[in-house]
Design a protein around this motif. Structure first.
Motif, mmCIF file in Angstrom:
data_model
loop_
_atom_site.group_PDB
_atom_site.id
_atom_site.type_symbol
_atom_site.label_atom_id
_atom_site.label_comp_id
_atom_site.label_asym_id
_atom_site.label_seq_id
_atom_site.Cartn_x
_atom_site.Cartn_y
_atom_site.Cartn_z
ATOM 1 N N LYS A 68 0.810 -1.225 0.000
ATOM 2 C CA LYS A 68 0.000 0.000 0.000
ATOM 3 C C LYS A 68 0.840 1.270 0.000
ATOM 4 O O LYS A 68 0.387 2.322 -0.439
ATOM 5 N N GLU A 69 2.055 1.212 0.499
ATOM 6 C CA GLU A 69 2.900 2.417 0.599
ATOM 7 C C GLU A 69 3.852 2.580 -0.584
ATOM 8 O O GLU A 69 4.335 3.675 -0.843
ATOM 9 N N GLY A 70 4.160 1.485 -1.275
ATOM 10 C CA GLY A 70 5.126 1.549 -2.363
ATOM 11 C C GLY A 70 5.490 0.155 -2.837
ATOM 12 O O GLY A 70 4.675 -0.753 -2.762
ATOM 13 N N PHE A 71 6.716 0.001 -3.301
ATOM 14 C CA PHE A 71 7.152 -1.323 -3.740
ATOM 15 C C PHE A 71 8.627 -1.529 -3.403
ATOM 16 O O PHE A 71 9.379 -0.578 -3.185
ATOM 17 N N THR A 72 9.003 -2.795 -3.342
ATOM 18 C CA THR A 72 10.390 -3.173 -3.100
ATOM 19 C C THR A 72 10.865 -3.988 -4.291
ATOM 20 O O THR A 72 10.229 -4.968 -4.677
ATOM 21 N N SER A 73 11.986 -3.557 -4.870
ATOM 22 C CA SER A 73 12.574 -4.226 -6.022
ATOM 23 C C SER A 73 13.865 -4.914 -5.581
ATOM 24 O O SER A 73 14.664 -4.332 -4.860
ATOM 25 N N SER A 74 14.066 -6.141 -6.042
ATOM 26 C CA SER A 74 15.309 -6.846 -5.692
ATOM 27 C C SER A 74 16.516 -6.204 -6.372
ATOM 28 O O SER A 74 17.636 -6.369 -5.911
ATOM 29 N N CYS A 75 16.301 -5.463 -7.444
ATOM 30 C CA CYS A 75 17.412 -4.806 -8.160
ATOM 31 C C CYS A 75 17.618 -3.346 -7.757
ATOM 32 O O CYS A 75 18.732 -2.845 -7.826
ATOM 33 N N PHE A 76 16.547 -2.660 -7.358
ATOM 34 C CA PHE A 76 16.650 -1.220 -7.107
ATOM 35 C C PHE A 76 16.329 -0.790 -5.675
ATOM 36 O O PHE A 76 16.472 0.379 -5.340
ATOM 37 N N GLY A 77 15.874 -1.701 -4.845
ATOM 38 C CA GLY A 77 15.566 -1.347 -3.463
ATOM 39 C C GLY A 77 14.118 -0.899 -3.283
ATOM 40 O O GLY A 77 13.274 -1.111 -4.139
ATOM 41 N N SER A 78 13.849 -0.248 -2.147
ATOM 42 C CA SER A 78 12.492 0.178 -1.805
ATOM 43 C C SER A 78 12.188 1.577 -2.327
ATOM 44 O O SER A 78 13.036 2.461 -2.278
ATOM 45 N N VAL A 79 10.958 1.743 -2.804
ATOM 46 C CA VAL A 79 10.491 3.038 -3.290
ATOM 47 C C VAL A 79 9.071 3.256 -2.778
ATOM 48 O O VAL A 79 8.201 2.402 -2.973
ATOM 49 N N LEU A 80 8.850 4.373 -2.104
ATOM 50 C CA LEU A 80 7.501 4.738 -1.668
ATOM 51 C C LEU A 80 6.790 5.462 -2.801
ATOM 52 O O LEU A 80 7.428 6.152 -3.603
ATOM 53 N N ILE A 116 11.419 4.915 -14.016
ATOM 54 C CA ILE A 116 10.805 5.630 -12.891
ATOM 55 C C ILE A 116 11.904 6.467 -12.264
ATOM 56 O O ILE A 116 13.001 5.974 -12.016
ATOM 57 N N THR A 117 11.613 7.737 -12.039
ATOM 58 C CA THR A 117 12.567 8.637 -11.393
ATOM 59 C C THR A 117 11.997 9.035 -10.044
ATOM 60 O O THR A 117 10.820 9.408 -9.945
ATOM 61 N N THR A 118 12.814 8.946 -9.010
ATOM 62 C CA THR A 118 12.368 9.347 -7.672
ATOM 63 C C THR A 118 12.747 10.806 -7.431
ATOM 64 O O THR A 118 13.492 11.412 -8.202
ATOM 65 N N GLN A 119 12.224 11.364 -6.360
ATOM 66 C CA GLN A 119 12.472 12.777 -6.050
ATOM 67 C C GLN A 119 13.946 13.069 -5.805
ATOM 68 O O GLN A 119 14.408 14.178 -6.064
ATOM 69 N N ASP A 120 14.697 12.087 -5.330
ATOM 70 C CA ASP A 120 16.125 12.309 -5.085
ATOM 71 C C ASP A 120 16.981 12.050 -6.334
ATOM 72 O O ASP A 120 18.205 12.040 -6.272
#
Length: 196
Positions: A79-91, A130-134
């Protein structure tokens, strides 16, 4: 929590692949030349003893480096985001933008497979990002109809993940707005950007 397993082309080591590709071509040409012009004193027999192992080594290295571009991915969506085995966690709140090649994807009304069969255009590898805010970039490159790096079924699994992801973002940011054409939130060019 939904989990998606698929393989993709990570797009790494392109220059290394090119190096081994041209090395392989060169060693094949050298080996064939030595075999065809064998009695010629310019190409002695011992040259074949060098060129043949070099050719096999170059072919092996080419396949090895090409196979390293294939990555296995496990994505767990919650519900908050996803976790990728290659890229880590993303909210979901950290996602700044999404790019999807909608004009090439047959599932979205883009170019159908028949188009690629009837023209000289190679079947494309589609890059999703997908690009994150950081500023962190998550890139997956897949072929809709299957290929070296992923199967057709794996593309469908990835597409299911993409659909679930965009559904979550729609519910988070666009609940009171009508659906867009592609995956609820993407514009005509296949992009979405977080406002504000």
């Amino acid at each position: 929590m939904n989990t998606y397993h698929f393989h993709f082309n990570n797009g790494q080591k392109s220059s290394t692949i090119l190096f081994w590709f041209f090395t392989t071509l060169l060693t094949i040409v050298l080996t064939i030349t030595v075999l065809l012009v064998h009695p010629d004193p310019l190409f002695p027999t011992w040259l074949l003893l060098i060129s043949l192992p070099l050719m096999f080594m170059a072919i092996y290295k080419l396949f090895k480096v090409a196979s390293e571009r294939r990555s296995g991915e496990i994505v767990s969506l919650n519900k908050e985001g996803f976790t990728s085995s290659c890229f880590g966690s993303v909210l979901f709140s950290e996602i700044h933008s999404i790019q999807v090649p909608v004009r090439q994807i047959g599932l979205l009304g883009g170019l159908q497979r028949d188009y690629y069969k009837n023209t000289d255009v190679d079947t494309p590898y589609l890059e999703f990002s997908i690009t994150t805010q950081d500023g962190k970039m998550l890139n997956w490159i897949l072929n809709e109809w299957g290929g070296i790096y992923n199967s057709e079924e794996e593309f469908s699994i990835f597409f299911n993940f993409l659909t679930a992801l965009t559904n979550q973002l729609y519910q988070l940011y666009h609940t009171n707005e009508p659906y867009n054409s592609y995956l609820k939130i993407l514009g005509e060019k296949g992009s979405w950007e977080k406002r504000g």
